[in-house]
Scaffold this active site. Structure first.
Site, PDB file in Angstrom:
ATOM      1  N   CYS A 115       1.949   0.971  -8.929  1.00 19.88           N
ATOM      2  CA  CYS A 115       3.069   1.366  -8.060  1.00 19.88           C
ATOM      3  C   CYS A 115       4.336   1.585  -8.865  1.00 19.88           C
ATOM      4  O   CYS A 115       5.176   2.385  -8.492  1.00 19.88           O
ATOM      5  CB  CYS A 115       3.288   0.312  -6.984  1.00 19.88           C
ATOM      6  SG  CYS A 115       3.539  -1.351  -7.642  1.00 19.88           S
ATOM      7  N   GLY A 171       0.835  -1.195   0.000  1.00 16.47           N
ATOM      8  CA  GLY A 171       0.000   0.000   0.000  1.00 16.47           C
ATOM      9  C   GLY A 171       0.867   1.241   0.000  1.00 16.47           C
ATOM     10  O   GLY A 171       2.019   1.211  -0.450  1.00 16.47           O
ATOM     11  N   SER A 172       0.307   2.311   0.525  1.00 18.86           N
ATOM     12  CA  SER A 172       0.999   3.598   0.450  1.00 18.86           C
ATOM     13  C   SER A 172       2.181   3.658   1.415  1.00 18.86           C
ATOM     14  O   SER A 172       2.210   2.965   2.435  1.00 18.86           O
ATOM     15  CB  SER A 172       0.015   4.721   0.782  1.00 18.86           C
ATOM     16  OG  SER A 172      -0.436   4.563   2.113  1.00 18.86           O
ATOM     17  N   THR A 173       3.111   4.522   1.099  1.00 19.36           N
ATOM     18  CA  THR A 173       4.279   4.722   1.964  1.00 19.36           C
ATOM     19  C   THR A 173       3.839   5.283   3.319  1.00 19.36           C
ATOM     20  O   THR A 173       4.414   4.937   4.359  1.00 19.36           O
ATOM     21  CB  THR A 173       5.274   5.671   1.260  1.00 19.36           C
ATOM     22  OG1 THR A 173       5.660   5.038   0.029  1.00 19.36           O
ATOM     23  CG2 THR A 173       6.500   5.935   2.107  1.00 19.36           C
ATOM     24  N   GLU A 232       5.648  -3.439   0.635  1.00 15.60           N
ATOM     25  CA  GLU A 232       5.698  -3.062  -0.779  1.00 15.60           C
ATOM     26  C   GLU A 232       4.919  -1.769  -0.915  1.00 15.60           C
ATOM     27  O   GLU A 232       3.689  -1.767  -0.810  1.00 15.60           O
ATOM     28  CB  GLU A 232       5.087  -4.164  -1.660  1.00 15.60           C
ATOM     29  CG  GLU A 232       5.788  -5.509  -1.562  1.00 15.60           C
ATOM     30  CD  GLU A 232       7.222  -5.487  -2.056  1.00 15.60           C
ATOM     31  OE1 GLU A 232       7.615  -4.521  -2.745  1.00 15.60           O
ATOM     32  OE2 GLU A 232       7.969  -6.427  -1.746  1.00 15.60           O
ATOM     33  N   VAL A 281       1.023   4.693   5.093  1.00 18.79           N
ATOM     34  CA  VAL A 281       0.543   3.627   5.992  1.00 18.79           C
ATOM     35  C   VAL A 281       1.668   2.634   6.278  1.00 18.79           C
ATOM     36  O   VAL A 281       1.836   2.169   7.407  1.00 18.79           O
ATOM     37  CB  VAL A 281      -0.691   2.919   5.386  1.00 18.79           C
ATOM     38  CG1 VAL A 281      -1.123   1.757   6.276  1.00 18.79           C
ATOM     39  CG2 VAL A 281      -1.848   3.902   5.209  1.00 18.79           C
ATOM     40  N   GLY A 282       2.481   2.353   5.263  1.00 18.22           N
ATOM     41  CA  GLY A 282       3.584   1.409   5.453  1.00 18.22           C
ATOM     42  C   GLY A 282       4.569   1.891   6.513  1.00 18.22           C
ATOM     43  O   GLY A 282       5.074   1.098   7.319  1.00 18.22           O
TER      44      GLY A 282
HETATM   45  P1  NAD Z   1      -3.389   2.524   1.315  1.00 18.51           P
HETATM   46  O1  NAD Z   1      -2.086   2.611   2.023  1.00 18.51           O
HETATM   47  O2  NAD Z   1      -4.353   3.631   1.450  1.00 18.51           O
HETATM   48  O3  NAD Z   1      -4.167   1.203   1.778  1.00 18.51           O
HETATM   49  C1  NAD Z   1      -3.551  -0.058   1.696  1.00 18.51           C
HETATM   50  C2  NAD Z   1      -4.134  -0.955   2.765  1.00 18.51           C
HETATM   51  O4  NAD Z   1      -3.752  -0.458   4.037  1.00 18.51           O
HETATM   52  C3  NAD Z   1      -5.638  -1.050   2.780  1.00 18.51           C
HETATM   53  O5  NAD Z   1      -6.031  -2.401   2.902  1.00 18.51           O
HETATM   54  C4  NAD Z   1      -6.050  -0.319   4.047  1.00 18.51           C
HETATM   55  O6  NAD Z   1      -7.202  -0.872   4.613  1.00 18.51           O
HETATM   56  C5  NAD Z   1      -4.855  -0.604   4.927  1.00 18.51           C
HETATM   57  N1  NAD Z   1      -4.628   0.286   6.064  1.00 18.51           N
HETATM   58  C6  NAD Z   1      -4.931   1.589   6.216  1.00 18.51           C
HETATM   59  N2  NAD Z   1      -4.551   2.028   7.444  1.00 18.51           N
HETATM   60  C7  NAD Z   1      -3.974   0.974   8.069  1.00 18.51           C
HETATM   61  C8  NAD Z   1      -3.365   0.789   9.345  1.00 18.51           C
HETATM   62  N3  NAD Z   1      -3.272   1.765  10.240  1.00 18.51           N
HETATM   63  N4  NAD Z   1      -2.869  -0.425   9.639  1.00 18.51           N
HETATM   64  C9  NAD Z   1      -2.943  -1.438   8.754  1.00 18.51           C
HETATM   65  N5  NAD Z   1      -3.518  -1.322   7.537  1.00 18.51           N
HETATM   66  C10 NAD Z   1      -4.025  -0.126   7.200  1.00 18.51           C
HETATM   67  O7  NAD Z   1      -3.036   2.251  -0.228  1.00 18.51           O
HETATM   68  P2  NAD Z   1      -4.022   2.166  -1.479  1.00 18.51           P
HETATM   69  O8  NAD Z   1      -4.518   3.538  -1.811  1.00 18.51           O
HETATM   70  O9  NAD Z   1      -5.007   1.081  -1.323  1.00 18.51           O
HETATM   71  O10 NAD Z   1      -3.006   1.689  -2.617  1.00 18.51           O
HETATM   72  C11 NAD Z   1      -2.208   2.560  -3.354  1.00 18.51           C
HETATM   73  C12 NAD Z   1      -0.779   2.571  -2.859  1.00 18.51           C
HETATM   74  O11 NAD Z   1      -0.250   1.247  -2.837  1.00 18.51           O
HETATM   75  C13 NAD Z   1       0.142   3.359  -3.777  1.00 18.51           C
HETATM   76  O12 NAD Z   1       1.034   4.115  -3.000  1.00 18.51           O
HETATM   77  C14 NAD Z   1       0.870   2.280  -4.561  1.00 18.51           C
HETATM   78  O13 NAD Z   1       2.123   2.690  -5.064  1.00 18.51           O
HETATM   79  C15 NAD Z   1       0.997   1.215  -3.526  1.00 18.51           C
HETATM   80  N6  NAD Z   1       1.180  -0.091  -4.151  1.00 18.51           N
HETATM   81  C16 NAD Z   1       2.409  -0.693  -4.051  1.00 18.51           C
HETATM   82  C17 NAD Z   1       2.642  -1.904  -4.680  1.00 18.51           C
HETATM   83  C18 NAD Z   1       3.987  -2.580  -4.589  1.00 18.51           C
HETATM   84  O14 NAD Z   1       4.063  -3.768  -4.863  1.00 18.51           O
HETATM   85  N7  NAD Z   1       5.044  -1.873  -4.222  1.00 18.51           N
HETATM   86  C19 NAD Z   1       1.614  -2.513  -5.405  1.00 18.51           C
HETATM   87  C20 NAD Z   1       0.369  -1.898  -5.473  1.00 18.51           C
HETATM   88  C21 NAD Z   1       0.168  -0.673  -4.836  1.00 18.51           C
END
Ligand code: NAD
Length: 483
Positions: free
Chosen positions: A292, A236-238, A258, A240-241
Site C-alpha cells: 500500500c 483493503g482497496s479504496t 486503511e 471497497v473501503g
Molecule cells: P480488496 O479491497 O479487494 O479486499 C480487501 C478485503 O475486503 C477482503 O477481505 C475482501 O474479502 C473484503 N471485501 C470485499 N468486498 C467487501 C464488502 N462489500 N464488504 C466488506 N468487505 C469486503 O483489497 P485487496 O486486493 O485484498 O488488497 C489490496 C488493497 O489493499 C490495495 O489497494 C492496498 O493499497 C490496500 N492495502 C492497504 C493497506 C494500508 O494499511 N493502508 C495495507 C495493505 C493493503
C-alpha cells in the site's frame, strides 16, 4: 474464481473457525485457494454465507461478556504467548505465505517477525486502558472516566500482508477486551485460519476470535451491517473501503479504514544517492509492488535525475525473479488474473500515450518485471491510480516547491519520503506534504507496531496503533460519585 464442488480430491477442505471449532459452510460450498506462482489450487476454503457470518458474530457476542471481564494479565499472557508461537513457527508460516500469496521468502519472514512485534505491542496495550478523574461543579461529587470495550469488532484484511494485518486487526481489539470476527481476503483464507490456531494454542477462549472465509462481495455487507458489530476495522482497496464508509455512516458504527496509496518519494540534489536508490528499489518493488505504501511516484531534482535514473533502473533490472524460497528473490507473482490485467493496462496505456519504459515492462509467467517509466503525464492511468504492482514513474523536478506541488497533486495521502541532507528542507516537506506518514532519508514502505499508521484522503481514515485504535475500539464512560 468459480466455486469448485468438483475439484481434485487431493485438496484439503477448510471450514470456517467459529466458537473455537472448524465449522463447515452452511450452504456446503467451497472455493479454490490458488497458488499464484503456478495458478493451481492447493486447498479449498468454505464459501461463507450471511448465515455463517451471523453464526460467527453470535459466537463472538456470546464470548464477549466473559472475555471483557478477564484480568489484564490474562489478555497480556495470551498475546505474549501468541508472539512466541509466531517466532517458533516462523518457517512454516512463511512457507504458507509463499504458497498462498506468492510472497518471496524475505518478505514472508519479515512479515511473521513484524506480526510477532505487533502481538507484543498489543500485550503491552492491555495495561494502558486508562481513564481520568475530573473535578465537579457539584459539591461532594467526584467524576471519573474509563474506557469500556465495545463488543464485536469486524476485522477485514487484504491479501498482500495477510498475517501482518491479520494480527494487527485482531490483537489490538482483543487487547482491549473486544471479540473479533475476521473476514480475510479470498486470496488468503488459510493464513487467517492458521492465525486462529495460534490464538487457540496461546489460550484465547473459544469464540473470541472467529474467521469466516468467502467472497467479500457476497458476505462483506452481512458482516459490516450486522447489528451486533460495533466497530469495523478494514484494510483493503479504496473502492471497497468507500463502500464500507457509506454503510458505516448510515449505521453509526465506529470505523478505521486503511486503504490504497500513491506514495511519493522525493530525492533532492544533496541526497545520499546510494541510500535513495536502495529505498526506491525497496519501496517500489518489495513484494512485487503489492504494498500500500509503494513508492509509485518518484520526484528527483534535476541535478541528480540522470544519475539516479541510471542507477535505479540498473538495480531494478538486477532484482531476483527466481525461486520464491531463495532469499535472493525479490519479485514474485502478481496475485491473480484481474490484478495482472490491471498492471498490464497501466503499462500499455502509459506506453501508448508516449511514456518511456526505462527498464522492465515485460512478464515472466505471472511475474511482472520491475518496471521504471519516465514521461508519464496527467491522463495516463498510472499517473494517478494505484497500480499495485512493480511499476513506478520517475519525474525530474526543479525544486522542493515543485516536488511538493506534484506530491500533493493526488487524492491519496498514505506515506511519503524525502532524501536530502538539508534538515530545513526535510522538515518543510514533513509539514507540507499531504500524507499521514513522512520518512526522511528512508523508504516510503515502513511500519512499526506502536506508531500512528494510516493516511488521509482516499488512503483512509483513523490510525492503527494501540494508542490510536483505542478511540475506535473502546467507548468512554463517565461515572459520577456523590459522596
Ligand atoms: P480488496 O479491497 O479487494 O479486499 C480487501 C478485503 O475486503 C477482503 O477481505 C475482501 O474479502 C473484503 N471485501 C470485499 N468486498 C467487501 C464488502 N462489500 N464488504 C466488506 N468487505 C469486503 O483489497 P485487496 O486486493 O485484498 O488488497 C489490496 C488493497 O489493499 C490495495 O489497494 C492496498 O493499497 C490496500 N492495502 C492497504 C493497506 C494500508 O494499511 N493502508 C495495507 C495493505 C493493503
Amino acid at each position: 474464481m468459480p466455486p469448485s464442488e468438483g475439484a481434485a480430491p487431493a485438496l484439503t477442505r477448510h471450514g470456517h473457525w467459529i466458537g473455537g471449532i472448524a465449522v463447515p459452510p452452511s450452504a456446503g460450498g467451497y472455493f479454490e485457494d490458488l497458488d499464484p506462482d503456478v495458478d493451481r489450487p492447493f486447498a479449498l476454503a468454505a464459501r461463507g454465507t450471511a448465515a455463517d457470518v451471523d453464526a460467527a458474530v453470535q459466537a463472538a457476542q456470546a464470548a464477549f461478556a466473559a472475555f471483557s471481564r478477564t484480568p489484564v494479565n490474562f489478555r497480556e499472557g495470551v498475546l505474549s504467548r501468541a508472539a512466541a508461537i509466531l517466532e517458533r513457527d516462523i518457517e512454516s508460516l512463511a512457507a504458507l505465505m509463499i504458497t498462498e500469496i506468492g510472497s518471496p521468502i524475505g518478505k514472508a519472514r519479515h512479515e511473521v517477525q513484524r506480526a510477532a512485534d505487533v502481538f507484543r505491542a498489543a500485550a503491552g496495550a492491555t495495561r494502558h486502558l486508562s481513564g481520568k478523574t475530573l473535578p465537579s461543579d457539584v459539591p461532594g461529587k467526584m467524576n471519573l472516566t474509563f474506557r469500556a470495550p465495545l463488543g464485536v469488532v469486524a476485522s477485514i484484511t487484504p491479501f498482500n500482508v495477510p498475517l501482518g494485518k491479520g494480527v494487527r486487526l485482531s490483537a489490538i481489539p482483543l487487547a482491549f477486551g473486544n471479540t473479533v470476527v475476521m473476514l480475510p481476503s479470498e486470496e488468503s483464507p488459510l493464513m487467517a485460519l492458521r492465525l486462529a490456531k495460534v490464538y487457540e494454542e496461546a489460550g484465547l477462549p473459544p469464540g473470541c476470535f472467529n474467521v469466516v472465509t468467502g467472497y467479500g462481495h457476497e458476505i462483506g455487507d452481512a458482516l459490516t451491517g450486522h447489528p451486533l458489530v460495533r466497530s469495523i476495522s478494514f484494510t483493503g482497496s479504496t473502492r471497497v473501503g468507500t463502500h464500507i464508509r457509506e454503510l458505516a455512516a448510515r449505521s453509526g458504527k465506529k470505523l478505521t479504514l486503511e486503504l490504497g496509496g500513491k506514495s511519493p518519494l522525493v530525492v533532492l540534489d544533496d541526497a545520499d544517492l546510494s541510500r535513495a536508490v536502495q529505498a526506491a528499489v525497496l519501496g517500489s518493488f518489495g513484494n512485487q509492488g503489492q504494498i500500500c505504501m509503494a513508492s509509485s511516484r518518484i520526484y528527483v531534482q534535476r541535478g541528480v535525475a540522470a544519475e539516479f535514473l541510471a542507477r535505479f533502473a540498473a538495480s531494478a533490472s538486477a532484482l531476483g525473479m527466481g525461486d520464491l524460497h531463495d532469499p535472493a528473490t525479490m519479485i514474485g507473482p502478481i496475485i491473480n488474473a484481474r490484478q495482472r490485467a490491471r498492471i498490464k493496462d497501466h503499462i500499455d496505456d502509459a506506453v501508448a500515450q508516449g511514456a518511456t519504459v526505462v527498464s522492465g515492462g515485460g512478464w515472466i509467467g505471472p511475474r511482472c518485471q520491475p518496471t521504471v517509466l519516465t514521461g508519464v503525464t496527467r491522463g495516463m492511468l498510472c499517473h494517478a491510480e494505484e497500480t499495485f504492482g512493480p511499476v513506478t514513474s520517475v519525474y525530474a523536478v526543479d525544486s522542493l516547491d515543485e516536488a511538493l506541488q506534484a506530491a500533493n497533486d493526488s487524492r491519496y495521502g498514505l506515506s511519503s519520503a524525502i532524501f536530502t541532507a538539508d534538515l530545513g528542507h526535510a522538515m518543510r516537506f514533513a509539514r507540507e506534504v499531504s500524507a499521514g506518514m513522512v520518512h526522511v532519508n528512508g523508504a516510503t514502505a515502513q511500519a512499526e507496531p506502536h506508531v500512528p499508521f494510516g493516511g488521509i484522503g482516499d488512503s483512509g481514515m483513523g490510525r492503527e496503533g494501540p494508542e490510536y485504535d483505542m478511540e475506535a475500539m473502546t467507548e468512554w464512560k463517565w461515572v459520577s460519585i456523590q459522596l
